[in-house]
Design a protein around this motif. Structure first.
Motif, PDB file in Angstrom:
ATOM      1  N   HIS A 189       6.538  -0.323   2.348  1.00  0.00           N
ATOM      2  CA  HIS A 189       7.644   0.567   2.038  1.00  0.00           C
ATOM      3  C   HIS A 189       8.929  -0.211   2.213  1.00  0.00           C
ATOM      4  O   HIS A 189       9.002  -1.131   3.001  1.00  0.00           O
ATOM      5  CB  HIS A 189       7.649   1.753   3.008  1.00  0.00           C
ATOM      6  CG  HIS A 189       6.617   2.791   2.687  1.00  0.00           C
ATOM      7  ND1 HIS A 189       5.306   2.485   2.447  1.00  0.00           N
ATOM      8  CD2 HIS A 189       6.701   4.128   2.594  1.00  0.00           C
ATOM      9  CE1 HIS A 189       4.639   3.602   2.207  1.00  0.00           C
ATOM     10  NE2 HIS A 189       5.463   4.621   2.300  1.00  0.00           N
ATOM     11  N   CYS A 234       7.472  10.890   6.647  1.00  0.00           N
ATOM     12  CA  CYS A 234       7.188   9.636   5.950  1.00  0.00           C
ATOM     13  C   CYS A 234       7.233   8.497   6.955  1.00  0.00           C
ATOM     14  O   CYS A 234       7.989   8.528   7.924  1.00  0.00           O
ATOM     15  CB  CYS A 234       8.206   9.402   4.837  1.00  0.00           C
ATOM     16  SG  CYS A 234       7.925   7.871   3.926  1.00  0.00           S
ATOM     17  N   TRP A 270      11.815   9.247   7.735  1.00  0.00           N
ATOM     18  CA  TRP A 270      12.516  10.472   7.327  1.00  0.00           C
ATOM     19  C   TRP A 270      11.495  11.601   7.277  1.00  0.00           C
ATOM     20  O   TRP A 270      10.278  11.361   7.269  1.00  0.00           O
ATOM     21  CB  TRP A 270      13.234  10.327   5.987  1.00  0.00           C
ATOM     22  CG  TRP A 270      12.450   9.787   4.825  1.00  0.00           C
ATOM     23  CD1 TRP A 270      12.443   8.496   4.365  1.00  0.00           C
ATOM     24  CD2 TRP A 270      11.540  10.512   3.954  1.00  0.00           C
ATOM     25  NE1 TRP A 270      11.596   8.371   3.287  1.00  0.00           N
ATOM     26  CE2 TRP A 270      11.041   9.601   3.011  1.00  0.00           C
ATOM     27  CE3 TRP A 270      11.114  11.831   3.894  1.00  0.00           C
ATOM     28  CZ2 TRP A 270      10.116   9.958   2.019  1.00  0.00           C
ATOM     29  CZ3 TRP A 270      10.206  12.205   2.911  1.00  0.00           C
ATOM     30  CH2 TRP A 270       9.724  11.265   1.984  1.00  0.00           C
TER      31      TRP A 270
HETATM   32  N1  LIG Z   1      -0.687   8.228  -5.772  1.00  0.00           N
HETATM   33  C1  LIG Z   1       0.300   8.174  -4.871  1.00  0.00           C
HETATM   34  N2  LIG Z   1       0.314   9.073  -3.862  1.00  0.00           N
HETATM   35  C2  LIG Z   1       1.315   9.026  -2.941  1.00  0.00           C
HETATM   36  C3  LIG Z   1       2.317   8.025  -2.979  1.00  0.00           C
HETATM   37  C4  LIG Z   1       2.262   7.086  -4.056  1.00  0.00           C
HETATM   38  O1  LIG Z   1       3.106   6.185  -4.193  1.00  0.00           O
HETATM   39  N3  LIG Z   1       1.249   7.199  -4.976  1.00  0.00           N
HETATM   40  N4  LIG Z   1       3.292   7.985  -1.997  1.00  0.00           N
HETATM   41  C5  LIG Z   1       2.938   8.597  -0.694  1.00  0.00           C
HETATM   42  C6  LIG Z   1       4.061   8.665   0.235  1.00  0.00           C
HETATM   43  S1  LIG Z   1       4.556   7.207   0.953  1.00  0.00           S
HETATM   44  C7  LIG Z   1       4.640   9.852   0.610  1.00  0.00           C
HETATM   45  S2  LIG Z   1       5.826   9.917   1.816  1.00  0.00           S
HETATM   46  C8  LIG Z   1       4.275  11.122  -0.070  1.00  0.00           C
HETATM   47  C9  LIG Z   1       5.522  11.773  -0.646  1.00  0.00           C
HETATM   48  O2  LIG Z   1       5.242  13.036  -1.204  1.00  0.00           O
HETATM   49  P1  LIG Z   1       6.409  13.851  -1.917  1.00  0.00           P
HETATM   50  O3  LIG Z   1       7.066  12.924  -2.900  1.00  0.00           O
HETATM   51  O4  LIG Z   1       5.753  15.027  -2.565  1.00  0.00           O
HETATM   52  O5  LIG Z   1       7.374  14.254  -0.847  1.00  0.00           O
HETATM   53  O6  LIG Z   1       3.351  10.923  -1.141  1.00  0.00           O
HETATM   54  C10 LIG Z   1       2.312   9.982  -0.876  1.00  0.00           C
HETATM   55  N5  LIG Z   1       1.335   9.978  -1.951  1.00  0.00           N
END
Ligand SMILES: Nc1nc2c(c(=O)[nH]1)N[C@H]1C(S)=C(S)[C@@H](COP(=O)(O)O)O[C@H]1N2
Ligand SMILES: [Mo]
Length: 314
Positions: free
Chosen positions: A9, A132, A136
């Motif tokens: 990240h 996250c 945050w």
């Molecule tokens: N396929 C997929 N799922 C994912 C991600 C992603 O990049 N790809 N990001 C993750 C991360 S780091 C977080 S914090 C959450 C964010 O969900 P939101 O955007 O609905 O708040 O999704 C998760 N699921």
């Protein structure tokens, strides 16, 4: 789109703090809308209303973030790595029709249409904190079904020790998948007891509406005591396995992201502290909040990890 050269990240210092304030009017409108009677499963429209009951017992007693915050500040690297990319670049994505393949150590397996998969289940609203790994958080009114109840219908065998999830691979509709930021498709996994825990849900909606593309339409995982990256979006496959399945962020940077990823203020990320969190949408002058063990769900889930060294199994 901004692309990060390094795995992992982005650093908190790379994240632009959004100067967005809590939108009370929108929250009230959302709550009123949530009670309305609608179709059980409207096919394509994200403005239609889902039919669900509120699970107050499993909901936080906190005001949710605005619909605007929840749908414009996202992590979904398939659409780009900046927080606004998913809302800006997911317009071409088609979440219907949708099938989910269920396979592995279970009595019943196969490929199922999403509507058939969901039909036997009542939708519930659960207001959960999303924490996250980037330090945050948000409060989100998800609408979904308990994952455990859905999985139980497939009769997992005694060899089903883990559950593996896979995101759809569609570079034509997901511009981020044309870049090797992660090893696509995104994959995640849970231990079977985590998957069966009543707090774990498959979400199909937010604020009483079907999930917008940027939030993981049409189906995503929500495990509220774990860092957000466990909440894999746009799921096309669920597999019962005997061995721990690979997970995308652990593959990308194993020192930074473990398999368990339980929210733990005592175990820092190697590049930043996890002791506090910034609430998205709060005033820029608001103080950070203390992060709670298991994201505040310790009473319900700490027993799953009894006897485990949570510094080693981070
Ligand atoms: N396929 C997929 N799922 C994912 C991600 C992603 O990049 N790809 N990001 C993750 C991360 S780091 C977080 S914090 C959450 C964010 O969900 P939101 O955007 O609905 O708040 O999704 C998760 N699921
Ligand atoms: Mo995240």
């Amino acid at each position: 789109m901004r692309w990060h050269r390094s795995h992992g990240h982005p650093l908190p210092s790379e994240i632009t703090p959004p100067a967005r304030y809590f939108n009370r009017r929108e929250v009230v409108a959302g709550l009123l809308g949530a009670g309305a009677i609608g179709l059980a499963w409207p096919a394509r429209s994200t403005t239609a209303t889902l039919k669900f009951t509120k699970n107050a017992a499993l909901s936080l007693d906190e005001a949710p973030n605005s619909f605007e915050d929840i749908t414009t500040y996202n992590n979904f690297y398939e659409f780009g790595t900046s927080k606004t990319d998913p809302s800006e670049h997911s317009g071409k994505f088609r979440p219907r029709p949708w099938t989910v393949k269920i396979s592995g150590e279970a009595a019943k397996t196969g490929e199922f249409d999403l509507d058939d998969l969901l039909r036997p289940h009542a939708l519930e609203e659960r207001i959960y904190r999303l924490r996250c790994v980037e330090a945050w958080s948000m409060v989100v009114p998800w609408v979904g079904v308990p994952l455990g109840k859905l999985l139980a219908r497939f009769g997992p065998s005694s060899r089903a020790k883990y559950v593996a999830f896979t995101t759809v691979l569609r570079p034509a509709e997901m511009p981020g998948q044309r870049f090797p930021v992660l090893d696509w498709p995104y994959v995640e996994g849970l231990r079977i007891d985590e998957a069966m825990h009543p707090l774990t849900i498959l979400a199909v909606g937010v604020y009483g509406r079907p999930l917008p593309n940027q939030n993981g339409a049409p189906l995503r995982l929500v495990v509220p005591w774990k860092y957000g990256f466990k909440g894999i979006k746009s799921i096309v496959a669920i597999r019962f396995t005997e061995r721990p399945p690979p997970t995308s962020w652990n593959l990308a940077a194993p020192d930074e992201y473990g398999f368990f990823a339980n929210v733990n203020p005592d175990v820092d990320h190697p590049r930043w502290s996890q002791a506090q969190e910034r609430r998205i949408g709060a005033s820029l002058f608001a103080e950070k909040q203390r992060t709670l063990p298991f994201n505040g769900y310790a009473r319900q889930v700490a027993s799953l990890y009894r006897g485990m060294d949570l510094r080693r199994h981070f």
